[in-house]
Enzyme design. Structure first.
Site, PDB file in Angstrom:
ATOM      1  N   ASP A  60       0.844  -1.186   0.000  1.00 55.51           N
ATOM      2  CA  ASP A  60       0.000   0.000   0.000  1.00 55.51           C
ATOM      3  C   ASP A  60       0.886   1.245   0.000  1.00 55.51           C
ATOM      4  OD1 ASP A  60      -2.996   0.903   0.543  1.00 55.51           O
ATOM      5  OD2 ASP A  60      -1.700   2.200   1.735  1.00 55.51           O
ATOM      6  N   GLU A 108      -4.823   2.468  -4.038  1.00 52.94           N
ATOM      7  CA  GLU A 108      -3.353   2.511  -4.035  1.00 52.94           C
ATOM      8  C   GLU A 108      -2.748   1.226  -3.472  1.00 52.94           C
ATOM      9  OE1 GLU A 108      -4.665   4.808  -0.264  1.00 52.94           O
ATOM     10  OE2 GLU A 108      -5.397   4.378  -2.280  1.00 52.94           O
TER      11      GLU A 108
END
Length: 348
Positions: free
Chosen positions: A205, A248
């Protein structure tokens, strides 16, 4: 300044290459889903003609549009990892059906005494008594997997391949999408077991990604995600499965023998990303990421859902511990029980 993003001002006349801009998507070999070549043959009169290729196209029971090419040899379908084409469906037997093409191009299918049967246009086949197929026939394996036989000329073949790519690729990064990753990870795990390898899952992430969008705008955020995807391509092998999991967040499945190689790969990815300068507007930013790693050893029963969940929990531990770090997780013990509805149709 938020942790995980460092900013340095740079001159505005840097070239596109120096800017770290990505080339056109899927130009690298690892990002391309290769299906086949499209040869052009020459007839006896010297005129060129396009050779058609025989395919089974997935209609249901998997990712629609998946292309299975039939060559001039036997092609087996089933749950077993050493089948020519692996189909992970509980109602499909380990060795379910075999397709053959003779030198004249005629295609036959035979049922390998499967538990739930092989059907051609709705008619169940007798075990080990192959039947001739025609273009457009629908072949059903078990209760849910349906394939359609088609012969494609080069242009049709390319079109079909492009349409399939659109269903399995993330449009922004060019990596595989979440649906394709979840569809393929079980087959990858099964193949690893035959080779004596385990499976590691890395959940990554981007740290403080909201700040990029807030400060520079969403187009800049999209560019950062493309750069992260480029780092993942550069840091993985052809046998690895790499996807954008959502937002993301990215996920990688690695065939490895033990946890240390997976941990080393995660550290290398984290370091490569942190060292990669990314130019956004007139600024050069450095983006970091947190990574969670989980490993399933080869001698332990496969449970891909548990593996992904464990890696995801490790990722959030990395976030809580300060970001820009790798956290390794131990896979908890689990069983392989199935629901009653699945057991009633389970193939052997």
């Amino acid at each position: 300044m938020a942790q995980g993003i460092a900013i340095n001002h740079v001159n505005s006349d840097r070239s596109a290459t120096a800017n770290g801009q990505l080339p056109t998507q899927n130009t690298d070999a690892k990002a391309s889903t290769h299906v086949c070549l499209s040869p052009v043959l020459t007839a006896g009169n010297g005129k060129a003609f396009a050779k058609t290729s025989a395919y089974l196209i997935m209609v249901s029971g998997g990712i629609p549009g998946t292309m299975f090419r039939l060559a001039e040899q036997a092609a087996s379908f089933g749950r077993a990892a050493d089948c020519t084409h692996h189909v992970h469906d509980i109602t499909v037997s380990r060795f379910h059906a075999t397709f053959t093409i003779d030198p004249g191009g005629e295609i036959c299918v035979g049922d390998e005494a499967s538990t739930n049967g092989t059907f051609v246009n709705g008619v169940r086949l007798a075990a080990r008594k192959p039947v001739l197929l025609q273009d457009g026939d629908r072949i059903q394996l078990g209760t849910t997997v349906i394939l359609k036989l088609v012969r494609l000329e080069p242009h049709d073949e390319e079109f079909q391949r492009e349409m399939f790519e659109r269903t399995v690729r993330d449009t922004l990064t060019g990596l595989y999408n979440r649906a394709y990753f979840l569809n393929q990870i079980r087959a990858l795990s099964d193949r690893n077991a035959i080779l004596g390898l385990g499976l590691a899952v890395l959940m990554l992430d981007v740290d403080n990604f909201k700040r990029v969008n807030d400060v520079y705008g969403h187009p800049a955020g999209d560019f950062v995600l493309k750069e992260v995807a480029a780092v993942l391509r550069e840091s993985t092998r052809g046998e690895d499965l790499v996807a954008r999991y959502g937002g993301e967040e990215f996920v990688i499945a690695l065939p490895v023998a033990s946890l240390p190689p997976a941990a080393a790969r995660a550290e290398r990815i984290k370091t490569s990303l942190a060292r990669r300068p990314i130019r956004v507007s007139t600024d050069e930013i450095c983006v970091t990421a947190s990574v969670g790693v989980a490993f399933n050893p080869p001698d332990q029963a496969n449970n891909e859902d548990s593996l992904i969940l464990t890696a995801d929990r490790a990722l959030y531990q990395a976030k809580s511990a300060g970001r820009n770090r790798v956290v390794l997780a131990t896979l908890p013990a689990f069983g392989s029980a199935q629901t009653a509805s699945s057991e009633s149709l389970s193939a052997v």
